[in-house]
Design an enzyme around this catalytic site. Structure first.
Site, PDB file in Angstrom:
ATOM      1  N   HIS A 290       0.707  -1.334  -0.096  1.00 49.60           N
ATOM      2  CA  HIS A 290      -0.120  -0.124  -0.014  1.00 49.60           C
ATOM      3  C   HIS A 290       0.939   1.174   0.042  1.00 49.60           C
ATOM      4  O   HIS A 290       0.468   2.299  -0.416  1.00 49.60           O
ATOM      5  CB  HIS A 290      -0.804   0.000   1.230  1.00 49.60           C
ATOM      6  CG  HIS A 290      -2.058  -0.950   1.146  1.00 49.60           C
ATOM      7  ND1 HIS A 290      -2.837  -1.082  -0.051  1.00 49.60           N
ATOM      8  CD2 HIS A 290      -2.585  -1.908   2.129  1.00 49.60           C
ATOM      9  CE1 HIS A 290      -3.888  -2.078   0.354  1.00 49.60           C
ATOM     10  NE2 HIS A 290      -3.365  -2.680   1.733  1.00 49.60           N
TER      11      HIS A 290
ATOM     12  N   ASP B 144      -2.680 -10.566  -2.369  1.00 47.01           N
ATOM     13  CA  ASP B 144      -3.232 -10.048  -1.261  1.00 47.01           C
ATOM     14  C   ASP B 144      -4.804  -9.638  -1.595  1.00 47.01           C
ATOM     15  O   ASP B 144      -5.038  -9.110  -2.440  1.00 47.01           O
ATOM     16  CB  ASP B 144      -2.278  -8.501  -0.878  1.00 47.01           C
ATOM     17  CG  ASP B 144      -2.955  -8.276   0.883  1.00 47.01           C
ATOM     18  OD1 ASP B 144      -2.088  -8.631   1.475  1.00 47.01           O
ATOM     19  OD2 ASP B 144      -4.044  -7.467   0.963  1.00 47.01           O
TER      20      ASP B 144
ATOM     21  N   HIS C  45      -6.202  -7.188  -0.354  1.00 46.36           N
ATOM     22  CA  HIS C  45      -6.530  -5.734  -0.794  1.00 46.36           C
ATOM     23  C   HIS C  45      -5.505  -5.649  -2.009  1.00 46.36           C
ATOM     24  O   HIS C  45      -4.473  -5.827  -2.054  1.00 46.36           O
ATOM     25  CB  HIS C  45      -6.136  -4.866   0.406  1.00 46.36           C
ATOM     26  CG  HIS C  45      -6.843  -5.165   1.550  1.00 46.36           C
ATOM     27  ND1 HIS C  45      -6.485  -6.062   2.678  1.00 46.36           N
ATOM     28  CD2 HIS C  45      -7.997  -4.809   1.992  1.00 46.36           C
ATOM     29  CE1 HIS C  45      -7.327  -6.294   3.745  1.00 46.36           C
ATOM     30  NE2 HIS C  45      -8.116  -5.516   3.160  1.00 46.36           N
TER      31      HIS C  45
ATOM     32  N   ASP D 289      -4.329 -12.713   3.409  1.00 45.57           N
ATOM     33  CA  ASP D 289      -5.604 -12.630   3.986  1.00 45.57           C
ATOM     34  C   ASP D 289      -6.860 -12.702   3.251  1.00 45.57           C
ATOM     35  O   ASP D 289      -7.946 -12.275   3.647  1.00 45.57           O
ATOM     36  CB  ASP D 289      -5.485 -10.586   4.528  1.00 45.57           C
ATOM     37  CG  ASP D 289      -5.161  -9.922   3.325  1.00 45.57           C
ATOM     38  OD1 ASP D 289      -4.544 -10.612   2.155  1.00 45.57           O
ATOM     39  OD2 ASP D 289      -4.849  -8.858   3.390  1.00 45.57           O
TER      40      ASP D 289
END
Length: 534
Positions: free
Chosen positions: A253, A289, A291, A380
Protein backbone atom coordinates in the site's frame (compact mmCIF):
# COMPACT_ATOMS: atom_id res chain seq x y z
CA UNK A 1 -22.10 18.27 30.62
CA UNK A 2 -21.96 14.57 29.88
CA UNK A 3 -24.47 14.99 27.04
CA UNK A 4 -22.27 17.68 25.42
CA UNK A 5 -19.23 15.45 25.62
CA UNK A 6 -21.22 12.57 24.15
CA UNK A 7 -22.40 14.69 21.22
CA UNK A 8 -18.90 15.97 20.58
CA UNK A 9 -17.48 12.43 20.57
CA UNK A 10 -20.20 11.27 18.21
CA UNK A 11 -19.50 14.17 15.84
CA UNK A 12 -15.75 13.43 15.86
CA UNK A 13 -16.50 9.81 15.01
CA UNK A 14 -18.58 10.82 12.01
CA UNK A 15 -15.84 13.08 10.70
CA UNK A 16 -13.15 10.40 10.73
CA UNK A 17 -11.98 9.06 7.36
CA UNK A 18 -12.47 5.39 6.68
CA UNK A 19 -9.20 3.51 6.98
CA UNK A 20 -8.28 -0.14 6.93
CA UNK A 21 -8.25 -0.15 10.72
CA UNK A 22 -11.66 1.58 10.83
CA UNK A 23 -13.20 -0.93 8.46
CA UNK A 24 -11.63 -3.73 10.50
CA UNK A 25 -13.19 -2.48 13.69
CA UNK A 26 -16.57 -1.26 12.48
CA UNK A 27 -17.85 -4.67 11.44
CA UNK A 28 -17.50 -5.94 14.99
CA UNK A 29 -18.02 -2.75 17.01
CA UNK A 30 -21.10 -1.17 15.48
CA UNK A 31 -23.04 -2.08 18.60
CA UNK A 32 -20.75 0.12 20.70
CA UNK A 33 -21.45 3.19 18.58
CA UNK A 34 -25.19 3.14 19.34
CA UNK A 35 -26.46 5.80 21.68
CA UNK A 36 -28.14 3.91 24.51
CA UNK A 37 -28.13 6.81 26.97
CA UNK A 38 -31.94 6.83 27.08
CA UNK A 39 -31.96 3.27 28.46
CA UNK A 40 -30.83 3.72 32.04
CA UNK A 41 -30.12 0.09 33.00
CA UNK A 42 -27.40 -0.04 30.29
CA UNK A 43 -25.21 2.33 32.29
CA UNK A 44 -25.10 -0.04 35.29
CA UNK A 45 -23.30 -3.04 33.84
CA UNK A 46 -20.28 -3.67 31.64
CA UNK A 47 -20.22 -6.25 28.86
CA UNK A 48 -17.04 -8.27 29.34
CA UNK A 49 -15.16 -9.32 26.23
CA UNK A 50 -12.02 -11.25 25.38
CA UNK A 51 -9.93 -10.94 22.25
CA UNK A 52 -8.96 -13.98 20.22
CA UNK A 53 -5.20 -14.64 20.20
CA UNK A 54 -5.51 -16.06 16.68
CA UNK A 55 -7.49 -13.39 14.79
CA UNK A 56 -7.79 -10.58 17.44
CA UNK A 57 -11.59 -10.44 17.11
CA UNK A 58 -13.69 -9.59 20.20
CA UNK A 59 -15.94 -12.19 21.81
CA UNK A 60 -18.40 -12.12 24.68
CA UNK A 61 -17.00 -13.41 27.94
CA UNK A 62 -19.51 -16.27 28.20
CA UNK A 63 -18.21 -18.11 25.07
CA UNK A 64 -15.14 -20.30 24.95
CA UNK A 65 -14.51 -20.31 21.21
CA UNK A 66 -14.01 -17.33 18.91
CA UNK A 67 -17.10 -16.57 16.84
CA UNK A 68 -14.95 -15.62 13.84
CA UNK A 69 -12.23 -18.29 13.64
CA UNK A 70 -13.31 -20.90 16.20
CA UNK A 71 -10.12 -20.69 18.27
CA UNK A 72 -10.41 -21.61 21.97
CA UNK A 73 -9.80 -18.70 24.30
CA UNK A 74 -7.15 -20.68 26.24
CA UNK A 75 -5.37 -22.04 23.17
CA UNK A 76 -1.64 -22.66 23.66
CA UNK A 77 -0.91 -22.81 19.92
CA UNK A 78 0.60 -19.32 20.12
CA UNK A 79 3.36 -20.03 22.63
CA UNK A 80 6.25 -19.78 20.21
CA UNK A 81 9.76 -21.05 20.79
CA UNK A 82 12.10 -18.97 18.65
CA UNK A 83 15.19 -19.68 20.74
CA UNK A 84 16.99 -20.91 17.62
CA UNK A 85 16.72 -17.47 16.05
CA UNK A 86 18.54 -14.49 17.52
CA UNK A 87 18.28 -10.73 17.19
CA UNK A 88 20.69 -9.43 14.59
CA UNK A 89 20.45 -12.39 12.31
CA UNK A 90 22.71 -14.94 14.10
CA UNK A 91 21.35 -18.36 13.25
CA UNK A 92 22.11 -21.87 14.46
CA UNK A 93 24.68 -23.94 12.62
CA UNK A 94 22.09 -26.09 10.85
CA UNK A 95 21.86 -23.37 8.19
CA UNK A 96 25.47 -23.91 7.26
CA UNK A 97 24.62 -27.28 5.76
CA UNK A 98 22.76 -25.65 2.89
CA UNK A 99 24.75 -25.21 -0.32
CA UNK A 100 24.26 -21.56 -1.26
CA UNK A 101 26.56 -21.80 -4.28
CA UNK A 102 24.10 -23.67 -6.48
CA UNK A 103 20.78 -22.86 -8.09
CA UNK A 104 19.02 -25.62 -6.14
CA UNK A 105 18.50 -23.84 -2.82
CA UNK A 106 15.70 -21.75 -1.38
CA UNK A 107 16.76 -18.61 0.51
CA UNK A 108 14.84 -17.14 3.43
CA UNK A 109 15.18 -13.63 4.85
CA UNK A 110 14.22 -13.01 8.47
CA UNK A 111 15.36 -10.94 11.44
CA UNK A 112 13.84 -10.78 14.91
CA UNK A 113 14.36 -7.01 15.07
CA UNK A 114 11.31 -6.68 12.80
CA UNK A 115 9.26 -7.93 15.76
CA UNK A 116 10.04 -4.69 17.59
CA UNK A 117 7.80 -2.72 15.22
CA UNK A 118 4.60 -2.43 17.26
CA UNK A 119 2.00 0.02 18.47
CA UNK A 120 3.27 2.87 20.62
CA UNK A 121 0.29 2.56 22.95
CA UNK A 122 -1.07 -0.94 23.34
CA UNK A 123 -4.88 -0.91 23.17
CA UNK A 124 -7.41 -3.33 24.55
CA UNK A 125 -8.14 -4.46 21.00
CA UNK A 126 -4.87 -5.76 19.46
CA UNK A 127 -3.84 -4.29 16.11
CA UNK A 128 -4.18 -6.94 13.36
CA UNK A 129 -0.68 -6.24 11.95
CA UNK A 130 1.22 -7.44 14.98
CA UNK A 131 4.58 -9.12 15.67
CA UNK A 132 2.92 -12.48 16.32
CA UNK A 133 2.35 -12.79 12.56
CA UNK A 134 6.08 -13.41 12.00
CA UNK A 135 6.40 -15.52 15.13
CA UNK A 136 3.60 -17.83 13.99
CA UNK A 137 5.09 -18.37 10.52
CA UNK A 138 8.63 -18.87 11.85
CA UNK A 139 7.35 -21.39 14.41
CA UNK A 140 5.40 -23.27 11.72
CA UNK A 141 8.44 -23.43 9.42
CA UNK A 142 10.59 -24.64 12.31
CA UNK A 143 8.06 -27.32 13.24
CA UNK A 144 8.09 -28.54 9.63
CA UNK A 145 11.90 -28.76 9.69
CA UNK A 146 12.19 -26.09 7.01
CA UNK A 147 13.57 -23.05 8.83
CA UNK A 148 16.19 -23.62 10.05
CA UNK A 149 17.20 -26.75 8.20
CA UNK A 150 16.38 -26.96 4.51
CA UNK A 151 16.79 -23.32 3.47
CA UNK A 152 19.70 -20.97 3.00
CA UNK A 153 19.71 -17.98 5.32
CA UNK A 154 20.22 -14.47 3.91
CA UNK A 155 22.08 -12.33 6.48
CA UNK A 156 19.88 -9.36 7.42
CA UNK A 157 20.96 -5.91 6.35
CA UNK A 158 19.29 -2.54 6.69
CA UNK A 159 18.92 -0.93 3.31
CA UNK A 160 21.05 2.18 3.02
CA UNK A 161 19.97 5.69 2.18
CA UNK A 162 22.23 5.56 -0.87
CA UNK A 163 20.49 2.43 -2.15
CA UNK A 164 17.06 3.93 -1.55
CA UNK A 165 18.03 7.11 -3.38
CA UNK A 166 19.41 5.03 -6.23
CA UNK A 167 16.09 3.21 -6.56
CA UNK A 168 14.32 6.57 -6.35
CA UNK A 169 16.52 7.81 -9.21
CA UNK A 170 15.64 4.71 -11.23
CA UNK A 171 11.95 5.42 -10.68
CA UNK A 172 12.47 9.04 -11.77
CA UNK A 173 14.16 7.80 -14.93
CA UNK A 174 11.21 5.60 -15.87
CA UNK A 175 8.78 8.40 -15.09
CA UNK A 176 10.74 10.84 -17.26
CA UNK A 177 10.82 8.28 -20.09
CA UNK A 178 7.06 7.88 -19.80
CA UNK A 179 6.06 11.52 -19.37
CA UNK A 180 8.88 13.19 -21.29
CA UNK A 181 10.13 15.19 -18.29
CA UNK A 182 10.98 14.84 -14.61
CA UNK A 183 7.82 15.53 -12.58
CA UNK A 184 8.76 18.21 -10.02
CA UNK A 185 6.70 16.66 -7.24
CA UNK A 186 8.73 13.43 -7.45
CA UNK A 187 12.06 15.31 -7.45
CA UNK A 188 11.05 17.29 -4.37
CA UNK A 189 9.88 14.17 -2.55
CA UNK A 190 12.91 11.98 -3.36
CA UNK A 191 14.42 12.19 0.13
CA UNK A 192 11.22 12.33 2.18
CA UNK A 193 8.70 9.90 0.73
CA UNK A 194 7.81 7.07 3.12
CA UNK A 195 8.82 4.30 0.73
CA UNK A 196 12.37 5.62 0.36
CA UNK A 197 13.10 7.41 3.64
CA UNK A 198 15.90 6.40 5.97
CA UNK A 199 15.19 8.68 8.92
CA UNK A 200 12.95 7.86 11.86
CA UNK A 201 9.24 7.60 11.18
CA UNK A 202 6.92 9.66 13.31
CA UNK A 203 3.19 10.27 13.45
CA UNK A 204 3.38 13.31 11.16
CA UNK A 205 4.89 11.21 8.38
CA UNK A 206 2.15 8.57 8.51
CA UNK A 207 -0.68 9.68 6.27
CA UNK A 208 -3.39 7.36 7.62
CA UNK A 209 -4.14 6.57 11.27
CA UNK A 210 -4.34 2.82 10.54
CA UNK A 211 -0.54 2.75 10.10
CA UNK A 212 1.42 3.03 13.34
CA UNK A 213 5.12 3.63 13.98
CA UNK A 214 7.34 3.50 17.07
CA UNK A 215 11.05 4.07 17.69
CA UNK A 216 11.90 0.69 16.10
CA UNK A 217 9.70 1.03 13.00
CA UNK A 218 12.27 2.76 10.78
CA UNK A 219 14.84 0.04 11.51
CA UNK A 220 12.27 -2.72 10.90
CA UNK A 221 11.21 -1.13 7.61
CA UNK A 222 14.83 -0.78 6.47
CA UNK A 223 15.52 -4.41 7.42
CA UNK A 224 12.48 -5.62 5.47
CA UNK A 225 13.46 -3.58 2.42
CA UNK A 226 17.10 -4.66 2.66
CA UNK A 227 16.20 -8.34 2.92
CA UNK A 228 13.87 -8.11 -0.09
CA UNK A 229 16.51 -6.30 -2.17
CA UNK A 230 19.23 -8.81 -1.21
CA UNK A 231 16.97 -11.79 -1.91
CA UNK A 232 16.17 -10.41 -5.37
CA UNK A 233 19.85 -9.93 -6.15
CA UNK A 234 20.74 -13.37 -4.76
CA UNK A 235 18.17 -15.02 -7.01
CA UNK A 236 19.25 -13.02 -10.06
CA UNK A 237 22.90 -13.92 -9.46
CA UNK A 238 22.06 -17.63 -9.43
CA UNK A 239 23.13 -18.20 -5.81
CA UNK A 240 19.58 -19.25 -4.96
CA UNK A 241 16.81 -20.71 -7.06
CA UNK A 242 14.04 -18.85 -5.23
CA UNK A 243 13.35 -17.15 -1.93
CA UNK A 244 10.86 -16.23 0.77
CA UNK A 245 10.98 -12.86 2.55
CA UNK A 246 9.54 -13.34 6.04
CA UNK A 247 9.30 -9.61 6.69
CA UNK A 248 7.20 -6.89 8.23
CA UNK A 249 5.93 -4.19 8.11
CA UNK A 250 4.22 -5.05 4.81
CA UNK A 251 4.59 -2.76 1.83
CA UNK A 252 2.21 -2.93 -1.12
CA UNK A 253 0.00 0.00 0.00
CA UNK A 254 3.00 2.32 0.38
CA UNK A 255 3.19 4.55 -2.68
CA UNK A 256 5.32 7.37 -3.96
CA UNK A 257 4.21 9.87 -1.31
CA UNK A 258 2.28 8.04 1.40
CA UNK A 259 2.46 5.27 4.01
CA UNK A 260 -0.91 3.64 4.59
CA UNK A 261 -2.68 0.33 5.13
CA UNK A 262 -0.11 -0.87 7.72
CA UNK A 263 2.69 -0.35 5.11
CA UNK A 264 5.84 1.81 5.37
CA UNK A 265 8.32 0.91 2.59
CA UNK A 266 7.10 -0.79 -0.59
CA UNK A 267 9.16 -3.97 -0.31
CA UNK A 268 8.02 -5.50 -3.60
CA UNK A 269 8.86 -2.32 -5.53
CA UNK A 270 12.32 -2.15 -3.94
CA UNK A 271 12.90 -5.85 -4.75
CA UNK A 272 11.85 -5.26 -8.38
CA UNK A 273 14.26 -2.34 -8.76
CA UNK A 274 17.03 -4.34 -7.05
CA UNK A 275 16.45 -7.21 -9.49
CA UNK A 276 16.73 -4.79 -12.40
CA UNK A 277 19.99 -3.41 -11.00
CA UNK A 278 21.22 -7.03 -10.95
CA UNK A 279 20.39 -7.62 -14.62
CA UNK A 280 16.67 -8.30 -14.88
CA UNK A 281 15.15 -6.47 -17.83
CA UNK A 282 11.55 -7.44 -17.11
CA UNK A 283 9.93 -8.09 -13.72
CA UNK A 284 6.53 -9.62 -13.03
CA UNK A 285 4.80 -8.77 -9.73
CA UNK A 286 1.79 -10.95 -8.86
CA UNK A 287 -0.15 -9.58 -5.88
CA UNK A 288 -2.66 -12.00 -4.34
CA UNK A 289 -3.24 -10.02 -1.16
CA UNK A 290 -6.98 -9.56 -0.67
CA UNK A 291 -6.48 -5.77 -0.80
CA UNK A 292 -5.36 -4.02 -3.97
CA UNK A 293 -1.70 -2.99 -3.93
CA UNK A 294 -2.40 0.63 -4.78
CA UNK A 295 1.14 1.69 -3.89
CA UNK A 296 2.84 -0.84 -6.17
CA UNK A 297 0.53 0.03 -9.05
CA UNK A 298 1.16 3.74 -8.56
CA UNK A 299 4.94 3.29 -8.54
CA UNK A 300 5.04 1.26 -11.77
CA UNK A 301 1.92 2.56 -13.52
CA UNK A 302 3.90 3.99 -16.46
CA UNK A 303 6.72 1.45 -16.50
CA UNK A 304 6.71 -1.17 -19.26
CA UNK A 305 9.57 -3.11 -17.68
CA UNK A 306 7.39 -4.13 -14.71
CA UNK A 307 4.11 -5.99 -15.18
CA UNK A 308 1.82 -5.72 -12.15
CA UNK A 309 -1.02 -8.26 -11.77
CA UNK A 310 -3.35 -8.06 -8.78
CA UNK A 311 -6.21 -10.31 -7.64
CA UNK A 312 -8.23 -8.64 -4.88
CA UNK A 313 -11.64 -7.85 -3.47
CA UNK A 314 -12.98 -4.63 -4.95
CA UNK A 315 -16.78 -4.60 -4.83
CA UNK A 316 -17.17 -1.60 -7.08
CA UNK A 317 -14.69 0.44 -5.02
CA UNK A 318 -16.27 -0.19 -1.61
CA UNK A 319 -13.53 -2.54 -0.37
CA UNK A 320 -10.32 -1.00 0.96
CA UNK A 321 -8.43 0.82 -0.54
CA UNK A 322 -11.05 1.31 -3.29
CA UNK A 323 -8.58 1.21 -6.19
CA UNK A 324 -7.84 -1.64 -8.60
CA UNK A 325 -10.82 -1.62 -10.97
CA UNK A 326 -10.45 -3.69 -14.12
CA UNK A 327 -10.22 -0.58 -16.29
CA UNK A 328 -7.06 0.59 -14.46
CA UNK A 329 -4.59 -0.75 -17.02
CA UNK A 330 -1.60 1.58 -16.77
CA UNK A 331 -0.62 4.95 -18.19
CA UNK A 332 0.42 6.31 -21.58
CA UNK A 333 2.62 3.76 -23.40
CA UNK A 334 2.46 1.28 -20.52
CA UNK A 335 -1.24 0.50 -20.89
CA UNK A 336 -1.78 -3.19 -20.31
CA UNK A 337 1.06 -3.44 -17.80
CA UNK A 338 -1.34 -3.13 -14.87
CA UNK A 339 -3.75 -6.06 -14.79
CA UNK A 340 -6.44 -5.95 -12.11
CA UNK A 341 -8.76 -8.86 -11.34
CA UNK A 342 -11.29 -7.23 -8.98
CA UNK A 343 -13.55 -9.72 -7.19
CA UNK A 344 -17.06 -8.39 -6.69
CA UNK A 345 -17.73 -10.07 -3.34
CA UNK A 346 -16.21 -12.00 -0.46
CA UNK A 347 -16.03 -15.76 -0.16
CA UNK A 348 -13.77 -16.16 -3.20
CA UNK A 349 -11.93 -19.48 -2.99
CA UNK A 350 -9.26 -21.72 -4.48
CA UNK A 351 -11.02 -22.50 -7.74
CA UNK A 352 -11.74 -18.84 -8.46
CA UNK A 353 -8.10 -17.85 -8.02
CA UNK A 354 -6.70 -20.84 -9.90
CA UNK A 355 -9.17 -20.34 -12.75
CA UNK A 356 -8.04 -16.70 -13.00
CA UNK A 357 -4.43 -17.89 -13.05
CA UNK A 358 -5.18 -20.31 -15.87
CA UNK A 359 -7.05 -17.85 -18.09
CA UNK A 360 -5.59 -14.43 -17.26
CA UNK A 361 -2.41 -14.43 -15.18
CA UNK A 362 -0.38 -17.16 -16.89
CA UNK A 363 -1.24 -16.28 -20.53
CA UNK A 364 -0.23 -12.64 -19.96
CA UNK A 365 2.85 -13.62 -17.94
CA UNK A 366 4.06 -16.04 -20.61
CA UNK A 367 3.66 -13.40 -23.30
CA UNK A 368 5.49 -10.87 -21.11
CA UNK A 369 8.34 -13.39 -20.43
CA UNK A 370 9.75 -11.96 -17.15
CA UNK A 371 13.32 -12.47 -15.97
CA UNK A 372 12.14 -12.79 -12.36
CA UNK A 373 8.73 -13.16 -10.71
CA UNK A 374 7.87 -11.50 -7.40
CA UNK A 375 4.78 -12.49 -5.40
CA UNK A 376 3.26 -9.94 -3.03
CA UNK A 377 1.99 -12.75 -0.84
CA UNK A 378 -0.69 -11.47 1.46
CA UNK A 379 -2.52 -14.33 3.13
CA UNK A 380 -5.60 -12.32 4.08
CA UNK A 381 -7.69 -14.00 1.38
CA UNK A 382 -7.21 -17.19 3.40
CA UNK A 383 -10.07 -19.03 5.02
CA UNK A 384 -10.77 -17.57 8.46
CA UNK A 385 -9.07 -14.21 7.96
CA UNK A 386 -11.03 -11.48 9.81
CA UNK A 387 -10.34 -8.77 7.20
CA UNK A 388 -10.46 -10.67 3.91
CA UNK A 389 -13.48 -12.95 4.51
CA UNK A 390 -12.50 -15.15 1.57
CA UNK A 391 -11.89 -18.90 1.32
CA UNK A 392 -8.43 -19.66 -0.09
CA UNK A 393 -6.76 -22.67 1.55
CA UNK A 394 -3.07 -23.52 2.00
CA UNK A 395 -3.45 -25.97 -0.89
CA UNK A 396 -4.75 -23.15 -3.08
CA UNK A 397 -1.79 -20.90 -2.24
CA UNK A 398 0.58 -23.80 -2.87
CA UNK A 399 -0.95 -24.46 -6.29
CA UNK A 400 -0.74 -20.79 -7.32
CA UNK A 401 2.92 -20.76 -6.30
CA UNK A 402 3.53 -23.95 -8.27
CA UNK A 403 1.93 -22.42 -11.37
CA UNK A 404 4.31 -19.44 -11.16
CA UNK A 405 7.45 -21.56 -10.78
CA UNK A 406 7.29 -22.30 -14.51
CA UNK A 407 7.98 -18.63 -15.30
CA UNK A 408 11.32 -16.79 -15.46
CA UNK A 409 13.28 -20.07 -15.34
CA UNK A 410 12.11 -20.64 -11.78
CA UNK A 411 13.46 -17.33 -10.45
CA UNK A 412 10.74 -16.59 -7.90
CA UNK A 413 10.69 -14.35 -4.82
CA UNK A 414 7.76 -14.52 -2.37
CA UNK A 415 7.36 -11.46 -0.10
CA UNK A 416 4.99 -11.53 2.87
CA UNK A 417 2.31 -8.82 2.82
CA UNK A 418 -0.94 -9.11 4.82
CA UNK A 419 -2.74 -11.93 6.61
CA UNK A 420 -4.17 -11.66 10.14
CA UNK A 421 -5.36 -15.12 11.18
CA UNK A 422 -2.25 -16.68 12.72
CA UNK A 423 -3.22 -20.26 11.95
CA UNK A 424 -4.11 -19.37 8.35
CA UNK A 425 -0.95 -17.41 7.58
CA UNK A 426 1.37 -19.94 9.22
CA UNK A 427 -0.08 -22.94 7.40
CA UNK A 428 -0.37 -21.05 4.10
CA UNK A 429 3.18 -19.69 4.24
CA UNK A 430 4.52 -23.14 5.10
CA UNK A 431 2.67 -24.66 2.14
CA UNK A 432 4.17 -22.01 -0.16
CA UNK A 433 7.74 -22.59 1.08
CA UNK A 434 7.32 -26.35 0.61
CA UNK A 435 6.55 -25.68 -3.06
CA UNK A 436 9.62 -23.46 -3.32
CA UNK A 437 11.62 -26.43 -2.01
CA UNK A 438 10.25 -28.58 -4.82
CA UNK A 439 7.30 -30.33 -3.20
CA UNK A 440 4.30 -31.03 -5.42
CA UNK A 441 1.18 -29.29 -4.06
CA UNK A 442 -1.02 -32.23 -5.11
CA UNK A 443 -3.95 -30.01 -6.01
CA UNK A 444 -6.75 -31.67 -8.03
CA UNK A 445 -6.83 -29.64 -11.26
CA UNK A 446 -9.46 -31.82 -12.93
CA UNK A 447 -12.45 -29.87 -11.62
CA UNK A 448 -11.48 -26.20 -11.38
CA UNK A 449 -14.80 -24.39 -11.78
CA UNK A 450 -15.22 -20.79 -10.58
CA UNK A 451 -18.36 -19.22 -9.22
CA UNK A 452 -20.58 -17.41 -11.72
CA UNK A 453 -19.69 -14.02 -10.30
CA UNK A 454 -15.98 -14.77 -10.53
CA UNK A 455 -16.41 -15.99 -14.09
CA UNK A 456 -18.14 -12.72 -14.92
CA UNK A 457 -15.24 -10.73 -13.41
CA UNK A 458 -12.67 -12.76 -15.33
CA UNK A 459 -14.58 -12.19 -18.58
CA UNK A 460 -14.60 -8.45 -18.03
CA UNK A 461 -10.85 -8.45 -17.36
CA UNK A 462 -10.21 -10.48 -20.51
CA UNK A 463 -12.35 -8.12 -22.57
CA UNK A 464 -10.34 -5.11 -21.36
CA UNK A 465 -6.87 -6.66 -21.57
CA UNK A 466 -7.43 -8.36 -24.93
CA UNK A 467 -6.36 -5.25 -26.84
CA UNK A 468 -2.98 -5.31 -25.08
CA UNK A 469 -2.34 -9.08 -24.87
CA UNK A 470 -3.39 -11.05 -28.00
CA UNK A 471 -2.61 -14.34 -26.25
CA UNK A 472 -5.88 -13.91 -24.29
CA UNK A 473 -8.05 -14.40 -27.37
CA UNK A 474 -8.48 -18.23 -27.01
CA UNK A 475 -9.44 -17.92 -23.34
CA UNK A 476 -11.88 -15.09 -24.00
CA UNK A 477 -13.59 -16.96 -26.85
CA UNK A 478 -13.90 -20.15 -24.80
CA UNK A 479 -15.22 -18.41 -21.70
CA UNK A 480 -17.76 -16.40 -23.67
CA UNK A 481 -19.45 -19.67 -24.64
CA UNK A 482 -19.47 -20.76 -20.98
CA UNK A 483 -20.96 -17.44 -19.90
CA UNK A 484 -23.70 -17.95 -22.49
CA UNK A 485 -24.87 -20.90 -20.42
CA UNK A 486 -25.66 -18.58 -17.51
CA UNK A 487 -29.36 -17.71 -17.59
CA UNK A 488 -30.32 -14.17 -18.69
CA UNK A 489 -32.30 -13.75 -15.44
CA UNK A 490 -29.15 -14.42 -13.45
CA UNK A 491 -27.20 -11.84 -15.43
CA UNK A 492 -29.94 -9.24 -14.98
CA UNK A 493 -29.93 -9.82 -11.22
CA UNK A 494 -26.18 -9.30 -11.17
CA UNK A 495 -26.52 -6.03 -13.09
CA UNK A 496 -29.17 -4.78 -10.68
CA UNK A 497 -26.73 -5.18 -7.79
CA UNK A 498 -24.58 -2.34 -9.12
CA UNK A 499 -24.68 0.75 -6.95
CA UNK A 500 -22.82 3.99 -6.37
CA UNK A 501 -19.29 3.40 -5.11
CA UNK A 502 -18.05 5.08 -1.97
CA UNK A 503 -16.78 6.69 0.07
CA UNK A 504 -16.12 9.42 -2.47
CA UNK A 505 -12.52 10.08 -1.45
CA UNK A 506 -11.61 6.53 -2.52
CA UNK A 507 -12.77 7.18 -6.05
CA UNK A 508 -12.46 10.92 -6.48
CA UNK A 509 -9.29 11.68 -4.53
CA UNK A 510 -6.71 13.66 -6.48
CA UNK A 511 -4.92 10.59 -7.85
CA UNK A 512 -8.09 8.84 -8.94
CA UNK A 513 -9.53 11.97 -10.56
CA UNK A 514 -6.33 12.68 -12.50
CA UNK A 515 -6.01 9.03 -13.52
CA UNK A 516 -9.53 8.82 -14.90
CA UNK A 517 -9.40 12.27 -16.45
CA UNK A 518 -6.12 11.69 -18.29
CA UNK A 519 -6.35 8.06 -19.25
CA UNK A 520 -9.81 7.63 -20.65
CA UNK A 521 -12.11 6.25 -17.97
CA UNK A 522 -13.61 9.53 -16.70
CA UNK A 523 -17.03 10.56 -17.99
CA UNK A 524 -18.93 13.70 -17.05
CA UNK A 525 -21.97 11.72 -16.00
CA UNK A 526 -19.86 9.61 -13.63
CA UNK A 527 -20.11 6.44 -15.68
CA UNK A 528 -17.20 4.32 -16.75
CA UNK A 529 -17.14 2.24 -19.94
CA UNK A 530 -16.66 -1.05 -18.10
CA UNK A 531 -19.57 -2.90 -16.54
CA UNK A 532 -19.06 -3.61 -12.87
CA UNK A 533 -21.03 -5.66 -10.40
CA UNK A 534 -21.25 -5.28 -6.66
Amino acid sequence: MMNCESCEAEENLKQKSSTLQDLYAQEYYDDEDDDDSDWEPASHFVIKKWFCANCTMPNFDDVCHCDVCGEHRESDFFRYDLSQLHVGGEVVNSYKGADSSTETCTAIGFDERMLLHSEVEMKSHPHPERPDRLRAIAASLAAAGIFPGKCTFIPPREITQEALLMYGASLLFYLSQTLGHHPPRFEVQTQSTPWIISKQFNKREICFPDTYANEHSACAARLAAGLCADLARTIMSGHARNGFALVRPPGHHAGIKQAMGFCLHNNAAIAALAAQSAGAKKVLIVDWDVHHGNGTQEIFDGNKSVLYVSLHRHEGGRFYPGTGAAYEVGMVDAKGYSVNIPWSCGGVGDNDYIFAFQHVVLPIALEFAPDITIISAGFDAARGDPLGCCDVTPAGYAQMTHMLTGLSQGKLLVILEGGYNLRSISSSATAVVKVLLGEDPGYDMSNVVPSKRSLYTILQVLKIQLKYWPSLKPSYTALQSQWGLVSPNNRNQMKRRRRLVGPLWWRWGSKRFVYELLYGSFRLNGRVPVKRIC
